[in-house]
Design a protein around this motif. Structure first.
Motif, short mmCIF file in Angstrom:
data_model
loop_
_atom_site.label_atom_id
_atom_site.label_comp_id
_atom_site.label_asym_id
_atom_site.label_seq_id
_atom_site.Cartn_x
_atom_site.Cartn_y
_atom_site.Cartn_z
N SER A 29 0.84 -1.19 0.00
CA SER A 29 0.00 0.00 0.00
C SER A 29 0.88 1.24 0.00
CB SER A 29 -0.91 0.00 1.22
OG SER A 29 -0.19 0.45 2.34
N LEU A 30 0.26 2.37 -0.30
CA LEU A 30 0.94 3.66 -0.31
C LEU A 30 1.81 3.86 0.93
CD1 LEU A 30 0.13 5.44 -2.68
CD2 LEU A 30 -1.28 6.76 -1.11
N LEU A 169 -2.80 -3.21 5.30
CA LEU A 169 -3.02 -2.04 4.45
C LEU A 169 -2.30 -0.79 4.95
CD1 LEU A 169 -6.80 -2.44 3.61
CD2 LEU A 169 -4.84 -3.08 2.22
N ALA A 170 -2.32 -0.53 6.23
CA ALA A 170 -1.74 0.72 6.72
C ALA A 170 -1.51 0.63 8.22
CB ALA A 170 -2.66 1.89 6.42
N GLY A 171 -0.85 1.64 8.75
CA GLY A 171 -0.62 1.70 10.19
C GLY A 171 -1.88 2.03 10.96
N MET A 186 -4.24 2.51 0.12
CA MET A 186 -4.74 2.09 -1.19
C MET A 186 -4.54 0.58 -1.28
SD MET A 186 -3.92 3.46 -4.98
CE MET A 186 -2.42 2.59 -5.32
N VAL A 187 -5.58 -0.10 -1.72
CA VAL A 187 -5.49 -1.55 -1.82
C VAL A 187 -5.06 -1.89 -3.25
CG1 VAL A 187 -6.65 -3.70 -1.26
CG2 VAL A 187 -7.47 -1.58 -0.27
N THR A 188 -4.12 -2.82 -3.36
CA THR A 188 -3.64 -3.16 -4.70
C THR A 188 -4.13 -4.53 -5.19
OG1 THR A 188 -1.60 -3.80 -3.61
CG2 THR A 188 -1.60 -1.69 -4.72
N HIS A 189 -4.66 -5.36 -4.29
CA HIS A 189 -5.18 -6.67 -4.71
C HIS A 189 -6.57 -6.87 -4.14
CE1 HIS A 189 -1.08 -7.56 -5.82
NE2 HIS A 189 -0.69 -7.29 -4.60
N TYR A 194 -8.35 -8.21 7.07
CA TYR A 194 -8.78 -8.21 8.46
C TYR A 194 -8.44 -6.90 9.15
CZ TYR A 194 -9.72 -13.19 8.15
OH TYR A 194 -10.24 -14.40 7.81
N GLY A 195 -9.43 -6.33 9.85
CA GLY A 195 -9.19 -5.10 10.59
C GLY A 195 -9.44 -5.32 12.08
#
Ligand code: HEC
Ligand SMILES: [Cu+2]
Length: 342
Positions: A29-30, A169-171, A186-189, A194-195
């Protein structure tokens, strides 16, 4: 001496290979790209410092080892200004370089992204609510986003401090009552990501989960258009009809089902429960048996859950009718359970 040099070189090459494998970070992700870039710099300095210190130590141990015939103390030194200045300046320069790189990464990560999909996220004990104003849709517990478009999650909390975290995905970003914070990714796949809540927020903190379902842009568009036009399907069987009646009398004060009089907002939106991969905000797999288990006694699944238990008010047949009705609430043509899990 030469042998030690070779050993150091081998260590450096091994470390270099590890970089290629990007050991600590799996997603792209970004944000993670920035973090991975920083990690490489930090690792590079760490390897150089470790090589320098360990190499010097090994060299000194070898070079100045005691030999037969040695007597008394070796020559003694005190103070070496040139060495001391060098050993102060080098770390200072390294820290400065890391500071500049980190500041750059922070600025990049925190910059609003033009064209990002805005998502309003409200954290509550112990579930997550999502609104996408641009599309005019509400989703609970499972956020659906497109692949390849940046997402800007605008976070807040309705009660205590929570923290929004999708490790792949991100921190983490805290969701704070009365404040708005941002988590951009940003999701690439395509996949089922899971969150988690990452800030201790009460007895079911560890059960305060969610999913980010990332779809191909075409599937995402199809999903959004279908959801915008969605009206809950009419019950098809007598059991589902009984379930709907029970739902409208017992559950509608807290839950919404689009296209019916049920418009409560105290609990999650259940309009498309049949499409869900999970129940109880990501804790249980979505099956009729788990649905019955949940409605019977939510607190038995999630201690402190803010939904009342129905085990004393509803018979097993009632519970099964409710489950049959809720599972029939579905947008046709979407199989989120088939998404790869991250
Ligand atoms: C007083 C409000 C209230 C009432 C009444 C209520 N619920 Fe809930 N419900 C909630 C809350 C709050 C949650 C979220 C709990 C959590 O996950 O911590 C919830 C969660 C759920 C979930 C899981 C949703 C998800 O996103 O995973 C289902 C399914 C559900 N309720 C069904 C029902 C049914 C069926 C009834 C009626 C028999 C009912 N609820 C009555 C407040 C209520
Ligand atoms: Cu929480």
């Amino acid at each position: 001496m030469r042998k030690i040099g070779y050993l150091g070189l081998a260590g450096l090459i091994l470390a270099g290979l590890a970089f290629g494998h990007n050991v600590a970070i799996v997603s792209d992700s970004l944000q993670d790209r920035e973090v991975a870039r920083l990690l490489k710099w930090v690792l590079a300095f760490a390897v150089v410092i470790f090589g320098g210190v360990a190499g010097t130590l090994a060299y000194a141990v070898y070079r100045f080892r005691s030999r037969p015939g040695d007597t008394g103390l070796p020559p003694q030194f005190r103070e070496n200004p040139r060495l001391e200045i060098t050993l102060t300046v080098i770390p200072l320069v390294i820290v400065l370089i890391l500071f500049v790189l980190t500041a750059q990464a922070l600025v990049k990560i925190n910059r609003p992204i033009a064209g990002a999909l805005g998502v309003e996220v409200t954290a509550r004990q112990f579930w997550w609510d999502f609104k996408i104003p641009e599309e005019g849709i509400r989703l609970s517990s499972e956020l659906v986003v497109p692949v390849g478009r940046p997402v800007e999650a605008k976070l807040t909390s309705a009660d205590v401090i929570h923290s929004f975290w999708v490790p792949s995905l991100a921190g983490k970003t805290d969701a704070i009552p009365g404040q708005v914070t941002y988590n951009r990714f940003m999701v690439t796949h395509p996949g089922n990501y899971y969150g988690f809540c990452a800030e201790l927020c009460g007895p079911s903190h560890a059960q305060m989960r969610f999913r980010v379902l990332a779809l191909d842009p075409k599937d995402y568009r199809r999903f959004v258009e279908a959801l915008k036009a969605y009206r809950a399907p009419e019950p098809q069987t007598p059991e589902q009809r009984r379930g709907q009646k029970l739902f409208l009398s017992r559950c509608a004060a807290c839950h919404t089902v689009k296209g019916t009089p049920a418009a409560g907002v105290i609990g999650p939106d259940l309009s498309i429960l049949g499409n869900r991969v999970s129940l109880a905000s990501g804790v249980l797999k979505n099956t009729p048996a788990n649905l019955v288990r949940w409605i019977k006694d939510p607190a038995a699944v999630k201690p402190g859950a803010k939904m009342p238990a129905f085990k004393d008010q509803l018979s097993d047949a009632d519970l099964e009718a409710l489950a049959a009705y809720l599972e029939s609430l579905k947008l046709p043509g979407f199989d989120f359970a088939a998404l790869p899990k991250y």
